[in-house]
Design an enzyme around this catalytic site. Structure first.
Site, PDB file in Angstrom:
ATOM      1  N   GLY A   1      -3.058  16.827  83.997  1.00 38.46           N
ATOM      2  CA  GLY A   1      -3.418  15.604  84.700  1.00 38.46           C
ATOM      3  C   GLY A   1      -2.380  14.523  84.537  1.00 38.46           C
TER       4      GLY A   1
ATOM      5  N   HIS B   1       4.399  17.057  88.900  1.00 38.97           N
ATOM      6  CA  HIS B   1       3.082  16.646  88.410  1.00 38.97           C
ATOM      7  C   HIS B   1       2.310  17.888  87.995  1.00 38.97           C
ATOM      8  CE1 HIS B   1      -0.464  14.022  88.056  1.00 38.97           C
ATOM      9  NE2 HIS B   1      -1.139  15.105  88.421  1.00 38.97           N
ATOM     10  N   CYS B   2       1.873  17.925  86.740  1.00 37.65           N
ATOM     11  CA  CYS B   2       1.125  19.066  86.208  1.00 37.65           C
ATOM     12  C   CYS B   2      -0.367  18.757  86.296  1.00 37.65           C
ATOM     13  CB  CYS B   2       1.536  19.342  84.763  1.00 37.65           C
ATOM     14  SG  CYS B   2       0.598  20.667  83.977  1.00 37.65           S
ATOM     15  N   PHE B   3      -1.087  19.524  87.089  1.00 42.43           N
ATOM     16  CA  PHE B   3      -2.517  19.275  87.251  1.00 42.43           C
ATOM     17  C   PHE B   3      -3.317  19.733  86.038  1.00 42.43           C
ATOM     18  CE2 PHE B   3      -1.035  19.237  91.648  1.00 42.43           C
ATOM     19  CZ  PHE B   3      -1.667  18.111  92.128  1.00 42.43           C
TER      20      PHE B   3
END
Length: 263
Positions: free
Chosen positions: A115, A110-112
């Site tokens: 998002g 998951h890439c913050f």
């Protein structure tokens, strides 16, 4: 979980703010400082070449950033029954993301900063986003070094000149020898350097996993993958027309995974 969801909102806003500041510095400081002497006119002025190169890098970085968000990995019906029970038993090639609250195919991580989850559907755009972001940051750092070198009459010939620039500039700033705009550019130099190296590291690590036919989630879980030729692994992610996707942000360039989704 609340902290992760908050980070999922703050990180994209941080990235967009850095992008706007970079554009403003390029447009109002770096490009005007590259105006050449009319007596030494050239066919292609340095400001034009610099602007064209930065526009190419930033367009590809932001274009792939948007495609990473738009091409969100699909929700999958991993198991029969209610959604709460499906979330507990995803198949081996998928993963349930607690932040996104969905099961994604070929989940990597998951890439913050986007998002969004990174999976089989947007992996190519994520790799290109990291590549062009690192190039745009490092190129902005080079342009900023040239601006600071001319503004402060500072030489960067010594290898340690960049490392000692910040502490020296802080003392000169409080003594009034360095302007506020120049101090801001110096701070941005170190930020561009850090972001550029981080994105380059992510890009290289992701390419290594793609060559092996693995995802980051599979490496963490110790899932064994079937050995395949590295060319086939690359083609599955980047497609046959990979050069076109490298020059222009595109969603589908003929990848194997996209063909399987269309069936």
């Amino acid at each position: 979980m609340l902290a992760l969801r908050l980070l999922n909102v703050v990180a994209p806003a941080y990235f967009l703010c850095i992008s706007l500041v970079t554009f403003a510095l390029q447009l109002f400081l770096f490009l005007p400082s590259m105006r050449q002497d009319p007596a030494t006119a050239r066919l292609f002025p340095p400001a034009l070449l610099h602007g064209a190169l930065f526009l190419f890098l930033s367009t590809n970085a932001l274009g792939n950033y948007v495609l990473v968000i738009q091409n969100s990995p699909d929700d999958l019906d991993a198991c029969p029954g209610p959604s709460a029970r499906r979330a507990l038993c995803p198949p081996p090639s998928t993963h349930f993301c607690r932040v996104c609250a969905r099961v994604t195919l070929r989940h990597d991580h998951h890439c913050f900063f986007t998002g969004n989850c990174i999976g089989g559907r947007n992996m190519r755009n994520f790799v290109l986003f990291c590549l062009y972001t690192s190039l745009a940051c490092l190129y902005s750092m080079v342009a900023g070094v040239a601006y600071i070198s001319a503004a402060l009459s500072t030489s960067f010939a010594h290898p340690l000149a960049f490392l000692t620039l910040l502490p020296t500039s802080i003392s000169q700033f409080f003594s009034g020898a360095v302007l506020g705009s120049e101090m801001f550019v110096i701070l941005m130099l170190y930020l561009w350097f850090a972001i550029g190296l981080a994105c380059a590291g992510f890009c290289c690590h992701q390419l290594l996993l793609i060559l092996r036919g693995q995802t980051r989630h599979q490496v963490r879980k110790g899932v064994a993958v079937r050995a395949r030729p590295w060319r086939k692994n690359l083609q599955e992610v980047f497609g046959k027309r990979w050069l076109l996707g490298l020059l222009v942000p595109m969603f589908n360039v003929g990848g194997e995974s996209s063909k399987q989704r269309d069936k």
